[in-house]
Scaffold this active site. Structure first.
Site, PDB file in Angstrom:
ATOM      1  N   GLU A   1      49.656  25.456  42.275  1.00 52.70           N
ATOM      2  CA  GLU A   1      48.444  25.710  42.250  1.00 52.70           C
ATOM      3  C   GLU A   1      48.357  26.964  41.686  1.00 52.70           C
ATOM      4  O   GLU A   1      48.514  27.940  42.572  1.00 52.70           O
ATOM      5  CB  GLU A   1      47.638  25.566  43.655  1.00 52.70           C
ATOM      6  CG  GLU A   1      47.515  24.282  44.345  1.00 52.70           C
ATOM      7  CD  GLU A   1      46.923  23.246  43.949  1.00 52.70           C
ATOM      8  OE1 GLU A   1      45.841  23.819  43.009  1.00 52.70           O
ATOM      9  OE2 GLU A   1      46.699  22.098  44.318  1.00 52.70           O
TER      10      GLU A   1
ATOM     11  N   CYS B   1      40.342  31.515  42.767  1.00 54.79           N
ATOM     12  CA  CYS B   1      41.344  31.072  41.703  1.00 54.79           C
ATOM     13  C   CYS B   1      40.410  30.092  40.578  1.00 54.79           C
ATOM     14  O   CYS B   1      40.529  30.033  39.452  1.00 54.79           O
ATOM     15  CB  CYS B   1      42.226  30.009  42.074  1.00 54.79           C
ATOM     16  SG  CYS B   1      41.656  28.899  43.350  1.00 54.79           S
TER      17      CYS B   1
HETATM   18  P1  NAD Z   1      51.211  36.190  43.591  1.00 54.82           P
HETATM   19  O1  NAD Z   1      51.718  35.379  42.526  1.00 54.82           O
HETATM   20  O2  NAD Z   1      51.266  37.724  43.229  1.00 54.82           O
HETATM   21  O3  NAD Z   1      51.771  35.818  44.708  1.00 54.82           O
HETATM   22  C1  NAD Z   1      51.509  34.854  45.662  1.00 54.82           C
HETATM   23  C2  NAD Z   1      52.768  34.575  46.705  1.00 54.82           C
HETATM   24  O4  NAD Z   1      53.881  34.370  45.661  1.00 54.82           O
HETATM   25  C3  NAD Z   1      52.837  35.759  47.468  1.00 54.82           C
HETATM   26  O5  NAD Z   1      53.121  35.296  48.887  1.00 54.82           O
HETATM   27  C4  NAD Z   1      53.900  36.363  46.984  1.00 54.82           C
HETATM   28  O6  NAD Z   1      54.537  37.248  48.095  1.00 54.82           O
HETATM   29  C5  NAD Z   1      54.693  35.522  46.456  1.00 54.82           C
HETATM   30  N1  NAD Z   1      55.744  35.940  45.604  1.00 54.82           N
HETATM   31  C6  NAD Z   1      55.744  36.891  44.661  1.00 54.82           C
HETATM   32  N2  NAD Z   1      56.938  36.882  43.886  1.00 54.82           N
HETATM   33  C7  NAD Z   1      57.489  35.866  44.278  1.00 54.82           C
HETATM   34  C8  NAD Z   1      58.869  35.447  43.730  1.00 54.82           C
HETATM   35  N3  NAD Z   1      59.670  35.708  42.908  1.00 54.82           N
HETATM   36  N4  NAD Z   1      59.394  34.323  44.484  1.00 54.82           N
HETATM   37  C9  NAD Z   1      58.744  33.762  45.578  1.00 54.82           C
HETATM   38  N5  NAD Z   1      57.660  34.033  46.161  1.00 54.82           N
HETATM   39  C10 NAD Z   1      56.941  35.234  45.357  1.00 54.82           C
HETATM   40  O7  NAD Z   1      49.595  35.822  43.498  1.00 54.82           O
HETATM   41  P2  NAD Z   1      48.406  36.528  44.509  1.00 54.82           P
HETATM   42  O8  NAD Z   1      47.904  37.933  43.834  1.00 54.82           O
HETATM   43  O9  NAD Z   1      48.698  36.587  46.092  1.00 54.82           O
HETATM   44  O10 NAD Z   1      47.294  35.678  44.368  1.00 54.82           O
HETATM   45  C11 NAD Z   1      46.160  35.428  43.461  1.00 54.82           C
HETATM   46  C12 NAD Z   1      46.474  34.385  42.240  1.00 54.82           C
HETATM   47  O11 NAD Z   1      46.669  33.172  42.985  1.00 54.82           O
HETATM   48  C13 NAD Z   1      45.510  34.307  41.335  1.00 54.82           C
HETATM   49  O12 NAD Z   1      46.275  34.112  39.856  1.00 54.82           O
HETATM   50  C14 NAD Z   1      44.599  33.058  41.679  1.00 54.82           C
HETATM   51  O13 NAD Z   1      44.176  32.285  40.701  1.00 54.82           O
HETATM   52  C15 NAD Z   1      45.906  32.123  42.240  1.00 54.82           C
HETATM   53  N6  NAD Z   1      45.055  31.247  43.227  1.00 54.82           N
HETATM   54  C16 NAD Z   1      45.390  29.823  42.664  1.00 54.82           C
HETATM   55  C17 NAD Z   1      44.834  28.794  43.660  1.00 54.82           C
HETATM   56  C18 NAD Z   1      44.531  27.561  43.185  1.00 54.82           C
HETATM   57  O14 NAD Z   1      44.619  26.611  44.158  1.00 54.82           O
HETATM   58  N7  NAD Z   1      45.065  27.077  41.920  1.00 54.82           N
HETATM   59  C19 NAD Z   1      44.381  29.417  44.931  1.00 54.82           C
HETATM   60  C20 NAD Z   1      44.337  30.717  45.354  1.00 54.82           C
HETATM   61  C21 NAD Z   1      44.796  31.696  44.490  1.00 54.82           C
END
Ligand code: NAD
Length: 457
Positions: A229, A263
């Site tokens: 997602e 998101c």
């Molecule tokens: P992010 O991708 O920076 O981080 C998300 C999670 O991934 C965090 O827990 C982070 O620690 C982890 N992470 C980061 N690098 C990683 C790696 N290499 N391996 C494993 N885990 C890793 O995103 P964010 O800034 O926390 O959230 C914002 C983003 O999330 C926006 O793009 C938003 O659109 C999206 N989002 C999507 C939905 C949906 O349902 N489609 C819902 C909420 C947020």
């Protein structure tokens, strides 16, 4: 290693320092989860529901503490943080009610000699990697259906909400969930990267498209299933027949609520050229009723962004638009008198399609507005994005709505004030917004696998 948590409402003052989960602890947690999962899966649905209910019961007396943690750490206005907790319980309860039916065996073929029954079994051990923008709701959204379907879950919240995450760890321990069935992992991307490379059965990822792609690459090496997602850049289309006073609050909220950190936020507004002045004036009017401020202030409608890095990114995206000729209708600055990751709700016109505010996901309170002349042009502009999470269509003509909805390349389409939020409604996107669905029967099907049992008559 420790992670420091700071308050974006109060000039990044220190909230706490949390020790991350070590690699060894993660490996051992995976092994223990694997060992206890079959017993969890063999419980009846009412027994699993009762165990999950005990987590809710553990949270209830500490609801205010949870709400304050969300407000302080990510800038969620306190009244919204409280509402989020109540909504999360509703999601859990709705999933409990629908689980038995969603997972029930069904006969798919039968003749004189045999009968084929489709059954659903849990995937096993699931890793959930989650973002910070809906800290408490992410628990039911990402882990609720997995747990209720009989999986063990290792759940890693974002490092931006690490104090909140530790509180959830405590509340899980205080519940009657069997030990090691729901493990909260504390850490950043590096910890996440180690976690997703463990021998697990699936990874449920919610976050940015960039991280989702990295996790998908890593998981490909072991053929581990990845359900994503990811980001979005949803369009809102306001047609010439739209009832602007009736829909303007939805337009405003879907962009500026949660400080634009949805998101599925309405990130690009397309307005029929005959309606532009009316829409901009109405947005200005709604904006005048909103207070930007400290998330712990009961009067605040719009808090700060989650962190300074998010503010810096947003400012760079806005500067790029201004350098290339965009005009500010309102906002455009960091508000005076506040110290932290604050940015005024901002509306921009004179947008070109090379600008970052058009091409990239804008995760903050900034709305680029463009005009169109024909329905075809509106559809083409809405689809002009690598994302495909959702779109919003504002029209009083239902025929037109249906025709347009079918041509939009998105997993969710909303009409006027009818949005798509319910535990029964599958949520997820097309294109680079992801490949899975949460909620509804489909959400249960994503975290289970089919076993076909054929039987001689
Ligand atoms: P992010 O991708 O920076 O981080 C998300 C999670 O991934 C965090 O827990 C982070 O620690 C982890 N992470 C980061 N690098 C990683 C790696 N290499 N391996 C494993 N885990 C890793 O995103 P964010 O800034 O926390 O959230 C914002 C983003 O999330 C926006 O793009 C938003 O659109 C999206 N989002 C999507 C939905 C949906 O349902 N489609 C819902 C909420 C947020």
């Amino acid at each position: 290693m420790k992670i420091t948590s700071t308050n974006p409402s109060r000039n990044y003052e220190l909230i706490g320092e949390i020790e991350v989960t070590t690699d060894q602890d993660i490996s051992e947690a995976v092994t223990r989860a694997r060992a206890v999962q079959p017993a969890w899966a063999s419980l009846s649905q009412p027994e699993r529901n009762a165990a999950v209910e005990s987590f809710i019961e553990a949270c209830k007396p500490r609801a205010e503490e949870i709400a304050i943690a969300m407000a302080k750490e990510m800038g969620k206005p306190i009244f919204q943080a409280r509402a989020q907790i109540a909504e999360s319980f509703n999601y859990f309860h709705a999933y409990m009610e629908m689980a038995e039916k969603a997972l029930a065996p069904k006969v798919v073929f039968e003749n004189d000699t045999e009968v084929h029954t489709e059954t659903r079994e849990p995937l096993g051990v699931i890793v959930c990697i989650t973002p910070w923008n809906f800290p408490f709701l992410n628990i039911p959204w990402q882990a609720g259906q997995s747990l209720l379907a009989g999986n063990a879950v290792l759940y890693k919240p974002s490092e931006e909400i690490i104090v909140f995450a530790r509180l959830i760890q405590e509340l899980v321990a205080a519940s009657k969930l069997p030990k090691d069935i729901f493990t909260v992992i504390l850490g950043d991307g590096q910890v996440g990267e180690y976690l997703v490379q463990q021998p697990v059965d699936a990874i449920l990822f919610t976050g940015s498209t960039r991280t989702g792609q990295r996790i998908t690459e890593l998981a490909a090496k072991t053929s581990t299933r990845v359900l994503t997602e990811m980001g979005g850049s949803s369009a809102g289309i306001i047609f010439e027949d739209a009832d602007v006073p009736a829909i303007i609050s939805t337009v405003y909220d879907m962009r500026f609520d949660n400080t634009g950190q949805y998101c599925d936020g309405l990130k690009r507004l397309l307005v029929h050229e005959s309606k532009l002045e009316e829409v901009l004036a109405a947005l200005r009017q709604v904006n005048a009723t909103k207070k930007v401020g400290d998330a712990l202030d009961e009067a605040t409608n719009i808090g700060p962004l989650v962190a300074k890095r998010q503010l810096d990114l947003l400012k760079a995206q806005v500067q790029d638009a201004l350098d290339n000729g965009a005009k500010i209708v309102f906002g455009g600055n960091e508000p005076e008198g506040l110290q932290g990751a604050y940015f005024e709700p901002t509306v921009l016109t004179d947008i070109t399609f090379e600008m970052r505010v058009w091409k990239e996901e804008v995760f903050g309170p900034v709305l680029p507005v463009v005009t169109f002349k024909t329905d075809e042009e509106a559809i083409q502009l809405a689809n002009d994005t690598v994302y495909g999470l959702c779109d919003f269509v504002f029209t009083t003509d239902k025929e037109r709505y249906r025709r347009v909805a079918h041509q939009l390349k998105a997993g969710l389409v909303a009409h006027n004030n009818a949005l798509f939020y319910s535990p029964h409604t599958p949520f997820g996107g097309y294109k680079k917004s992801g490949n899975s669905r949460t909620n509804g029967i489909e959400g249960f099907h994503e975290v289970t696998q089919i076993k076909m049992i054929s039987e001689e008559k």
